[in-house]
Design an enzyme around this catalytic site. Structure first.
Site, short mmCIF file in Angstrom:
data_model
loop_
_atom_site.label_atom_id
_atom_site.label_comp_id
_atom_site.label_asym_id
_atom_site.label_seq_id
_atom_site.Cartn_x
_atom_site.Cartn_y
_atom_site.Cartn_z
N ASP A 7 0.89 -1.16 0.00
CA ASP A 7 0.00 0.00 0.00
C ASP A 7 0.93 1.21 0.00
O ASP A 7 1.44 1.60 1.05
CB ASP A 7 -0.89 -0.01 1.24
CG ASP A 7 -1.84 1.18 1.28
OD1 ASP A 7 -2.29 1.61 0.21
OD2 ASP A 7 -2.13 1.66 2.39
N GLU A 68 -1.06 -1.23 -4.89
CA GLU A 68 -2.32 -0.52 -5.11
C GLU A 68 -2.13 0.50 -6.22
O GLU A 68 -1.19 1.29 -6.20
CB GLU A 68 -2.78 0.19 -3.83
CG GLU A 68 -4.13 0.87 -4.00
CD GLU A 68 -4.65 1.45 -2.71
OE1 GLU A 68 -5.30 0.71 -1.95
OE2 GLU A 68 -4.38 2.63 -2.45
N ASP A 141 -2.85 1.02 6.86
CA ASP A 141 -1.91 0.76 5.75
C ASP A 141 -1.41 -0.68 5.78
O ASP A 141 -1.20 -1.29 4.73
CB ASP A 141 -0.72 1.72 5.83
CG ASP A 141 -1.17 3.16 5.98
OD1 ASP A 141 -1.48 3.78 4.97
OD2 ASP A 141 -1.23 3.63 7.14
#
Length: 189
Positions: A7, A68, A141
């Site tokens: 992330d 991501e 996260d």
């Protein structure tokens, strides 16, 4: 399949490694968050993220890195930092010879929770449940990195089958065109 989920972020970059077996069986290998100081020079922050990812790749030996996909946010400064962090992660994976897969936030949410608009608490709760964790990963996260890895474990086989089907269809189309061309040539002789 072992997946390193990332992330991306400059202040907090979530890292999570998941092993995926057959079907939907997944297990957590490791999870953490790389933090950089907001007042540090940008190049230094990116280097810290890159160094951490390279270290994780060396230690955990993933088969693929799932990142991501950066999406438009209202804060241009935030999206730029996220995109830059995403870029250094992709470069670190490429240097290690690893394939990189990008997943959108809605793909990840849909894969893990069944709803593409799930909130952070729902994603975190489902990650803990799916991985059989006694407590939810914190901060968000970390949970998001694990969610990315889970998403890739579950989606990769389907994506591979689709790519194989597309390749077979392209080959059949090529052969069909060749037969038509040969028939047309034979008819004109």
């Amino acid at each position: 399949m072992r997946v390193l989920g990332v992330d991306p972020g400059l202040t907090r970059c979530g890292l999570g490694v998941v092993d995926g077996g057959g079907g939907r069986a997944v297990s957590c290998v490791a999870v953490d968050v790389v933090r950089t100081l907001p007042d540090a020079p940008l190049a230094r922050r990116l280097l810290e993220v890159s160094d951490a990812v390279e270290s994780w790749i060396g230690v955990h030996r993933p088969d693929v890195v799932a990142i991501e996909r950066v999406f438009s946010q209202h804060n241009v400064r935030t999206v730029m930092g996220t995109a830059q962090a995403s870029g250094v992660v992709a470069v670190a994976a490429a240097r290690a010879g690893l394939p990189v897969a990008f997943h959108t936030p809605s793909e990840v949410k849909a894969a893990v929770t069944g709803a593409g608009r799930a909130d952070k608490q729902q994603v975190t709760a489902m990650v803990a449940r799916v991985l059989g964790l006694t407590e939810a990963p914190r901060p968000a996260d970390a949970a998001d990195a694990l969610a990315l890895a889970i998403c890739h474990c579950w989606r990769a086989p389907m994506l591979d089958r689709m790519a194989q089907a597309e390749a077979r269809a392209a080959e059949l189309a090529r052969r069909h065109k060749a037969r038509l061309a040969a028939a047309a040539k034979g008819a004109s002789s």
